[in-house]
Scaffold this active site. Sequence first.
Site, mmCIF file in Angstrom:
data_model
loop_
_atom_site.group_PDB
_atom_site.id
_atom_site.type_symbol
_atom_site.label_atom_id
_atom_site.label_comp_id
_atom_site.label_asym_id
_atom_site.label_seq_id
_atom_site.Cartn_x
_atom_site.Cartn_y
_atom_site.Cartn_z
ATOM 1 N N ASP A 68 0.849 -1.188 0.000
ATOM 2 C CA ASP A 68 0.000 0.000 0.000
ATOM 3 C C ASP A 68 0.890 1.246 0.000
ATOM 4 O OD1 ASP A 68 -1.700 2.077 0.482
ATOM 5 O OD2 ASP A 68 -2.695 1.151 2.210
ATOM 6 N N SER A 132 -6.578 14.022 -13.877
ATOM 7 C CA SER A 132 -7.874 13.704 -14.492
ATOM 8 C C SER A 132 -8.585 14.969 -14.952
ATOM 9 C CB SER A 132 -8.749 12.996 -13.448
ATOM 10 O OG SER A 132 -10.095 12.995 -13.859
ATOM 11 N N ALA A 133 -9.463 14.791 -15.922
ATOM 12 C CA ALA A 133 -10.333 15.889 -16.349
ATOM 13 C C ALA A 133 -11.266 16.314 -15.211
ATOM 14 C CB ALA A 133 -11.134 15.470 -17.564
ATOM 15 N N CYS A 134 -11.385 15.474 -14.185
ATOM 16 C CA CYS A 134 -12.211 15.844 -13.021
ATOM 17 C C CYS A 134 -11.577 16.987 -12.236
ATOM 18 C CB CYS A 134 -12.432 14.653 -12.103
ATOM 19 S SG CYS A 134 -13.451 13.371 -12.862
ATOM 20 N N TYR A 163 -12.588 13.395 -5.576
ATOM 21 C CA TYR A 163 -11.638 12.915 -6.586
ATOM 22 C C TYR A 163 -10.923 14.056 -7.334
ATOM 23 C CZ TYR A 163 -10.045 10.100 -10.572
ATOM 24 O OH TYR A 163 -9.292 9.490 -11.537
ATOM 25 N N ASN A 192 -11.600 10.120 -19.426
ATOM 26 C CA ASN A 192 -12.303 8.823 -19.437
ATOM 27 C C ASN A 192 -11.677 7.737 -20.334
ATOM 28 O OD1 ASN A 192 -14.310 6.825 -19.160
ATOM 29 N ND2 ASN A 192 -15.813 8.416 -18.683
ATOM 30 N N GLU A 205 -16.868 0.482 -12.687
ATOM 31 C CA GLU A 205 -16.763 0.586 -14.142
ATOM 32 C C GLU A 205 -17.319 1.918 -14.652
ATOM 33 O OE1 GLU A 205 -18.467 -1.507 -12.374
ATOM 34 O OE2 GLU A 205 -20.519 -1.698 -13.067
HETATM 35 N N1 GKE Z 1 -20.548 4.330 -14.919
HETATM 36 C C1 GKE Z 1 -21.720 4.374 -15.577
HETATM 37 N N2 GKE Z 1 -22.510 3.261 -15.630
HETATM 38 N N3 GKE Z 1 -22.112 5.546 -16.141
HETATM 39 C C2 GKE Z 1 -23.266 5.584 -16.799
HETATM 40 C C3 GKE Z 1 -24.099 4.455 -16.912
HETATM 41 C C4 GKE Z 1 -23.703 3.245 -16.293
HETATM 42 O O1 GKE Z 1 -24.385 2.218 -16.341
HETATM 43 N N4 GKE Z 1 -25.201 4.823 -17.652
HETATM 44 C C5 GKE Z 1 -25.030 6.105 -17.971
HETATM 45 N N5 GKE Z 1 -23.875 6.589 -17.437
HETATM 46 C C6 GKE Z 1 -23.433 7.984 -17.512
HETATM 47 C C7 GKE Z 1 -23.064 8.583 -16.159
HETATM 48 O O2 GKE Z 1 -24.231 8.956 -15.425
HETATM 49 C C8 GKE Z 1 -22.236 9.782 -16.588
HETATM 50 O O3 GKE Z 1 -23.072 10.888 -16.852
HETATM 51 C C9 GKE Z 1 -21.584 9.307 -17.887
HETATM 52 O O4 GKE Z 1 -22.250 8.090 -18.274
HETATM 53 C C10 GKE Z 1 -20.120 8.997 -17.739
HETATM 54 O O5 GKE Z 1 -19.942 8.253 -16.562
HETATM 55 P P1 GKE Z 1 -18.556 7.565 -16.170
HETATM 56 O O6 GKE Z 1 -17.946 6.956 -17.370
HETATM 57 O O7 GKE Z 1 -18.816 6.666 -14.991
HETATM 58 O O8 GKE Z 1 -17.614 8.739 -15.607
HETATM 59 P P2 GKE Z 1 -17.406 10.307 -15.891
HETATM 60 O O9 GKE Z 1 -16.997 10.547 -17.296
HETATM 61 O O10 GKE Z 1 -18.571 11.084 -15.400
HETATM 62 O O11 GKE Z 1 -16.249 10.606 -14.893
HETATM 63 C C11 GKE Z 1 -14.987 9.989 -15.013
HETATM 64 O O12 GKE Z 1 -14.179 10.928 -15.652
HETATM 65 C C12 GKE Z 1 -12.849 10.585 -15.824
HETATM 66 C C13 GKE Z 1 -12.132 11.787 -16.371
HETATM 67 O O13 GKE Z 1 -12.727 12.220 -17.549
HETATM 68 C C14 GKE Z 1 -14.527 9.717 -13.609
HETATM 69 O O14 GKE Z 1 -15.259 8.671 -13.067
HETATM 70 C C15 GKE Z 1 -13.084 9.459 -13.530
HETATM 71 O O15 GKE Z 1 -12.896 8.060 -13.475
HETATM 72 C C16 GKE Z 1 -12.198 9.953 -14.610
HETATM 73 O O16 GKE Z 1 -11.210 10.747 -14.081
#
Ligand code: GKE
Length: 355
Positions: A68, A132-134, A163, A192, A205
């Site tokens: 860790d 991250s883009a976050c 995050y 992403n 996921e």
């Molecule tokens: N995970 C997930 N699962 N998201 C879903 C689903 C599902 O079944 N159905 C629709 N979505 C929608 C989410 O509500 C969100 O609006 C969009 O897809 C993208 O979700 P995501 O892939 O979980 O994550 P985000 O793009 O919102 O965020 C991620 O961004 C990255 C940077 O761009 C973060 O979780 C980070 O993992 C990462 O840094």
Amino acid sequence: MKTNVIASTSPDLKKNDLILVAGAGGFIGGSLVRRFHEQGFTNIRAVDKKPLPQWYQRVPGTEVLCMDLSENENAIRAVEGAVEVYNLAADMGGMGFIERFRVECLRSILINTHLLEAAYRAGTQRYFFSSSACAYNTTLQTDPNVVALKESDAYPAMAERGYGWEKLVSEMFCEEYYAERGMKTAIARFHNVYGPNGTWYGGREKAPAAISRKVIEAIDSGSGAIEIWGDGSQTRSFMYIDDCTFGIDQITHCEDLIATPINLGSAELVSINQLVSMVEDIAGVKLERHYKLDAPKGVAGRNSDNTFIKEVLDWEPSTTLRAGMEKTYNWIKSQYDDRKAGKRVVTEAPVALPG
Ligand code: GKE
């Protein structure tokens, strides 16, 4: 196209120099280890807190440490002798995880803080941090019709809770270790990332894998329906894993990008509804859509402005979403079939909370 320096062409790096990849048991870390192995590096140390049977990928001939890295003494041990350090270690996941486990996400700051100091003391030549883009200001991401985010949009800061703030502050550590102590750091803001060997079930996921799995489940169960989080109008760009690891390699070895956060993402914007249609098309099925409006949604829209990376590297992630999703869907389908046949599949990172 310009030929950028990468690990195997770097004048500073010999094939038997020690490369440390932190978070090597995860999706991107494991893929990066494979990339260096394929380039002929013979001295790769792969570190992750997951026990070895839970690693997403295992590359032959690499040194493995299960520890860790949020513990200082482990970080010191991990970087011993490392010429280059890549920090891909973080407690993270898609929206379902990061909206719910903000403390776990914030605690990843301990990993980067210890690892960076340990690397500095050990005389590491280059240090890469996966941001991250976050980290971007969320007030610029309230409309699905997005203006793509450029690097300066992180400030004034209003990152995603938990995050995103951890990423932003860890970026700052990397910037100051160069400004004040001269250590060469590199910082990429991932948009992403998806592809084979990514998490596809269990709660961490992201959308590309989740939608693929849900389509496969709908076909397998004969339900004919799919649940989508939000109303499907949210927009995102998704980066294929091979673009991500190639990008990390180029960014880390670019002298013009030292201690300079840069977007590493695709600029191909889609709505979640379009992503679902694409996966349906790949699978050869049409499903009834049920929208779960109270599910985690994150920002309304997000895209990567690639002006800067094109200017510096004359390159940007270019795998089309369609090509990447075909590979991803087929891989998840084979995993799904294996699991159903009783075979062991490992791409689930359990959510471990104290107590
Ligand atoms: N995970 C997930 N699962 N998201 C879903 C689903 C599902 O079944 N159905 C629709 N979505 C929608 C989410 O509500 C969100 O609006 C969009 O897809 C993208 O979700 P995501 O892939 O979980 O994550 P985000 O793009 O919102 O965020 C991620 O961004 C990255 C940077 O761009 C973060 O979780 C980070 O993992 C990462 O840094």
